[in-house]
Design a protein around this motif. Structure first.
Motif, mmCIF file in Angstrom:
data_model
loop_
_atom_site.group_PDB
_atom_site.id
_atom_site.type_symbol
_atom_site.label_atom_id
_atom_site.label_comp_id
_atom_site.label_asym_id
_atom_site.label_seq_id
_atom_site.Cartn_x
_atom_site.Cartn_y
_atom_site.Cartn_z
ATOM 1 N N GLY A 114 46.709 49.306 24.276
ATOM 2 C CA GLY A 114 45.413 49.625 24.904
ATOM 3 C C GLY A 114 44.941 51.250 24.906
ATOM 4 N N ARG A 115 43.887 51.595 24.834
ATOM 5 C CA ARG A 115 43.316 52.924 24.713
ATOM 6 C C ARG A 115 43.259 53.718 26.196
ATOM 7 N NH1 ARG A 115 40.125 51.122 20.267
ATOM 8 N NH2 ARG A 115 40.841 52.007 18.529
ATOM 9 N N PRO A 116 43.300 54.762 26.404
ATOM 10 C CA PRO A 116 43.046 55.519 27.815
ATOM 11 C C PRO A 116 41.501 54.934 28.211
ATOM 12 C CG PRO A 116 43.900 56.927 26.300
ATOM 13 C CD PRO A 116 43.628 55.765 25.593
ATOM 14 N N GLY A 117 41.486 54.581 29.609
ATOM 15 C CA GLY A 117 40.236 54.159 30.033
ATOM 16 C C GLY A 117 40.305 52.466 29.964
ATOM 17 N N TYR A 118 41.264 51.801 29.771
ATOM 18 C CA TYR A 118 41.156 50.365 30.041
ATOM 19 C C TYR A 118 41.288 50.117 31.644
ATOM 20 C CZ TYR A 118 41.725 48.454 25.415
ATOM 21 O OH TYR A 118 41.335 47.830 24.436
ATOM 22 N N ARG A 119 41.726 51.129 32.329
ATOM 23 C CA ARG A 119 41.869 50.576 33.783
ATOM 24 C C ARG A 119 40.354 50.327 34.129
ATOM 25 N NH1 ARG A 119 40.686 53.849 38.245
ATOM 26 N NH2 ARG A 119 42.030 53.205 40.024
ATOM 27 N N VAL A 120 39.163 50.535 33.770
ATOM 28 C CA VAL A 120 38.048 50.354 34.437
ATOM 29 C C VAL A 120 37.935 48.969 34.303
ATOM 30 C CG1 VAL A 120 36.806 52.342 33.664
ATOM 31 C CG2 VAL A 120 36.813 50.615 32.121
ATOM 32 N N ARG A 121 38.541 48.301 33.582
ATOM 33 C CA ARG A 121 38.464 46.847 33.533
ATOM 34 C C ARG A 121 39.181 45.994 34.731
ATOM 35 N NH1 ARG A 121 40.036 42.987 28.209
ATOM 36 N NH2 ARG A 121 39.202 41.120 29.162
ATOM 37 N N TYR A 122 40.190 46.512 35.113
ATOM 38 C CA TYR A 122 41.122 46.070 36.147
ATOM 39 C C TYR A 122 40.908 46.664 37.629
ATOM 40 C CZ TYR A 122 42.812 43.979 31.841
ATOM 41 O OH TYR A 122 42.895 43.265 30.641
ATOM 42 N N ARG A 123 40.470 48.030 37.595
ATOM 43 C CA ARG A 123 40.669 48.537 38.906
ATOM 44 C C ARG A 123 39.676 47.761 39.928
ATOM 45 N NH1 ARG A 123 36.737 53.593 36.976
ATOM 46 N NH2 ARG A 123 35.028 52.199 36.811
ATOM 47 N N ARG A 124 40.044 47.913 41.311
ATOM 48 C CA ARG A 124 39.247 47.202 42.359
ATOM 49 C C ARG A 124 37.930 47.447 42.461
ATOM 50 N NH1 ARG A 124 42.376 45.194 47.539
ATOM 51 N NH2 ARG A 124 40.734 44.409 48.721
ATOM 52 N N LYS A 125 37.458 48.769 42.518
ATOM 53 C CA LYS A 125 36.113 49.354 42.716
ATOM 54 C C LYS A 125 35.491 49.527 41.492
ATOM 55 C CE LYS A 125 33.924 52.624 45.613
ATOM 56 N NZ LYS A 125 34.085 53.835 46.585
ATOM 57 N N GLN A 126 34.447 49.254 41.343
ATOM 58 C CA GLN A 126 33.423 49.852 40.120
ATOM 59 C C GLN A 126 34.068 49.184 38.886
ATOM 60 O OE1 GLN A 126 32.888 54.017 40.641
ATOM 61 N NE2 GLN A 126 30.824 53.590 41.654
ATOM 62 N N LYS A 127 34.456 47.987 38.985
ATOM 63 C CA LYS A 127 34.891 47.122 37.659
ATOM 64 C C LYS A 127 33.836 47.126 36.846
ATOM 65 C CE LYS A 127 38.332 44.103 39.375
ATOM 66 N NZ LYS A 127 38.792 42.693 39.509
ATOM 67 N N THR A 128 33.993 47.391 35.440
ATOM 68 C CA THR A 128 32.962 47.121 34.171
ATOM 69 C C THR A 128 33.840 46.791 33.164
ATOM 70 O OG1 THR A 128 31.145 48.265 33.334
ATOM 71 C CG2 THR A 128 33.178 49.557 33.652
ATOM 72 N N ARG A 129 32.888 46.451 32.018
ATOM 73 C CA ARG A 129 33.581 45.727 30.857
ATOM 74 C C ARG A 129 33.853 47.004 29.866
ATOM 75 N NH1 ARG A 129 31.145 44.624 26.424
ATOM 76 N NH2 ARG A 129 28.893 45.345 26.278
ATOM 77 N N ILE A 130 34.653 46.700 29.095
ATOM 78 C CA ILE A 130 35.067 47.616 27.965
ATOM 79 C C ILE A 130 34.271 47.257 26.827
ATOM 80 C CG2 ILE A 130 36.869 48.441 26.544
ATOM 81 C CD1 ILE A 130 38.983 47.628 28.960
ATOM 82 N N GLY A 131 33.636 48.463 26.231
ATOM 83 C CA GLY A 131 32.876 48.108 24.863
ATOM 84 C C GLY A 131 33.643 47.791 23.709
#
Length: 144
Positions: A100-117
């Motif tokens: 995974g690249r840095p920034g993959y956490r946005v998919r799994y975090r609890r708050k403000q989840k978003t998809r990965i491009g």
């Protein structure tokens, strides 16, 4: 096998249980059937290096998934350099690498989840090139 994981990974393993009884395999529901542990960083690279040395740095192209992950297995854990213990016996071992690249956490975090491009995801080709560059690996068309 939990002793092998604890000795080799340097941490306490987790256990997986059977979801239902399979009489032909001789396992019952909720019986512990496997153990695993997640290892990251330099220790993970060292263990992966030993596992690939057993496979002679040769992997089948089918070992790589479309999401850029790959896995392989070895038949005997003693091939990794672990001393044979008659009380434990010989176990096989599976390795699974998630890239995974840095920034993959946005998919799994609890708050403000978003998809990965799609351009940020690791592709099959990129993971194969990483394997070849990092370990001087060889990709084969035939299953070994």
């Amino acid at each position: 096998s939990s002793g092998i994981n604890a000795e080799y990974g340097g941490q306490e393993p987790c256990f997986s249980k059977a979801r239902f009884t399979v009489r032909s395999f001789g396992i019952r529901r909720n019986e512990k059937i496997s153990c695993w542990c997640t290892i990251r960083g330099a220790k993970a690279e060292e263990i992966l290096e030993r596992g690939l040395k057993v496979k002679e740095y040769e992997l089948w192209k089918g070992c790589f998934s479309d999401e850029g992950n790959f896995g392989f297995g070895i038949d005997e854990h003693i091939d990794l350099g672990i001393k044979y213990d008659p009380s434990i016996g010989i176990y096989g071992m599976d390795f699974y690498v998630v890239l995974g690249r840095p920034g993959y956490r946005v998919r799994y975090r609890r708050k403000q989840k978003t998809r990965i491009g799609t351009k940020h995801k690791v592709s099959k080709d990129e993971s194969q090139k990483w394997f070849q560059a990092k370990f001087d690996g060889i990709l084969t068309n035939k299953k070994t």
